[in-house]
Design a protein around this motif. Structure first.
Motif, PDB file in Angstrom:
ATOM      1  N   LEU A 181       6.467  -2.597  -8.394  1.00 29.47           N
ATOM      2  CA  LEU A 181       5.048  -2.905  -8.265  1.00 29.47           C
ATOM      3  C   LEU A 181       4.232  -2.368  -9.450  1.00 29.47           C
ATOM      4  N   ARG A 182       4.658  -1.264 -10.010  1.00 28.52           N
ATOM      5  CA  ARG A 182       3.930  -0.727 -11.184  1.00 28.52           C
ATOM      6  C   ARG A 182       4.038  -1.664 -12.383  1.00 28.52           C
ATOM      7  N   GLN A 183       5.099  -2.428 -12.465  1.00 22.00           N
ATOM      8  CA  GLN A 183       5.302  -3.314 -13.608  1.00 22.00           C
ATOM      9  C   GLN A 183       4.465  -4.582 -13.532  1.00 22.00           C
TER      10      GLN A 183
ATOM     11  N   ARG B 272       8.364   0.982  -5.705  1.00 17.64           N
ATOM     12  CA  ARG B 272       7.172   1.493  -6.403  1.00 17.64           C
ATOM     13  C   ARG B 272       7.231   1.151  -7.895  1.00 17.64           C
ATOM     14  N   ALA B 273       8.422   1.273  -8.490  1.00 17.19           N
ATOM     15  CA  ALA B 273       8.566   0.953  -9.912  1.00 17.19           C
ATOM     16  C   ALA B 273       8.354  -0.534 -10.146  1.00 17.19           C
TER      17      ALA B 273
ATOM     18  N   GLU C 268      11.470   4.352  -4.277  1.00 18.70           N
ATOM     19  CA  GLU C 268      11.048   4.458  -5.678  1.00 18.70           C
ATOM     20  C   GLU C 268      11.298   3.147  -6.414  1.00 18.70           C
TER      21      GLU C 268
ATOM     22  N   GLU D 152       0.810  -1.217   0.000  1.00 18.28           N
ATOM     23  CA  GLU D 152       0.000   0.000   0.000  1.00 18.28           C
ATOM     24  C   GLU D 152       0.841   1.265   0.000  1.00 18.28           C
TER      25      GLU D 152
END
Length: 269
Positions: free
Chosen positions: A266-268, A263-264, A260, A255
């Protein structure tokens, strides 16, 4: 004999141990000039589940092999119930454990690999009973009774007399899990156990693992199955380039990742 580093906590006569059943303390590992792990730390309580996640090549599988002593860290150490894995401290120096003690220590870990590593000429029952019979841990009757109970636990008692070639990939992986459970391990280690399976077979293996977790088995799981990591793990350990960038409860990681890089990643997905 392995030379000790003066500042390495593993070289003390009595290495400090926290509350975890399994503790990874400052583990670093290189292959030649290529660093793979750099000062990795995490701790896992008895009955808890840790999921190691991160991009390919981040050192997850290498870390798993350091945990159960298949690889020796260049620096740092792993503790299982307060005992250094693979080595002992004598006279301020680290020495490799004698083979008999090392094998006994490794039996405290159950390991499930990507590929099932089953003996194709043996039935499911034979794969489970081979090691106990070779090491004379049980009589054949005792070994088969225990094996059938464990196969029932993973939903495969009716496949006990089938050879691996007669089983689906998911069934073979469940046999591999059952074989690891035969040695009554303190910790189960899974190295991407679903990565070699067709998508429709992944669920049956994850169900077996969920049931193990619900039964209180201590588990370290290298996985790309983020839903499993979110739902089942007590701790997510995110590795990148050999470093632990984040470690904490799955709710916090998924969550509100702090870095970063996480975060990158998880975005993929």
């Amino acid at each position: 004999m392995l030379a000790a580093h003066d500042h390495d906590p593993a070289t003390r006569d009595h290495p400090e141990s926290g509350d975890g059943l399994l503790e990874v303390v400052g583990v670093s590992k290189s292959f030649g000039d290529t660093p793979v792990l750099d000062a990795v730390d995490f701790s896992l309580a008895e009955g808890a589940v840790a999921c190691l996640i991160g991009p390919s090549g981040s050192g997850k599988s290498t870390l798993l092999r350091c945990v159960n002593g298949l690889l020796t860290p260049d620096r740092g150490h792993v503790l299982l119930d307060g005992e250094i894995v693979g080595r002992e401290v004598r006279g301020g120096k680290l020495h490799e454990l004698p083979r008999k003690r090392l094998l006994a220590q490794r039996r405290r870990f159950g390991v499930v690999f990507q590929h099932f590593e089953l003996f194709p000429h043996l039935t499911a029952l034979g794969n489970l009973t081979l090691a106990p019979l070779l090491h004379r841990v049980h009589t054949r009757e005792e070994a088969e009774e225990r094996a059938l109970g464990i196969l029932d636990r993973v939903g495969l008692k009716d496949r006990a007399h089938h050879h691996p070639g007669q089983l689906s990939g998911g069934q073979q992986q469940r046999v591999a899990i059952a074989r690891a459970l035969m040695q009554q391990p303190d910790v189960m280690l899974f190295d991407e156990p679903t990565s070699a399976l067709d998508p429709e077979l992944v669920g049956e293996v994850l169900r077996a693992m969920r049931e193990l977790a619900a039964d209180g088995m201590t588990m370290v799981v290298v996985t790309h199955e983020m839903r499993f990591a979110r739902d089942v793990s007590d701790q997510v350990v995110f590795l990148a380039d050999g470093h632990v960038l984040e470690a904490g409860p799955p709710g916090e990681f998924f969550e509100a990742p702090r870095t970063e890089r996480a975060r990158a990643f998880l975005r993929q997905l």
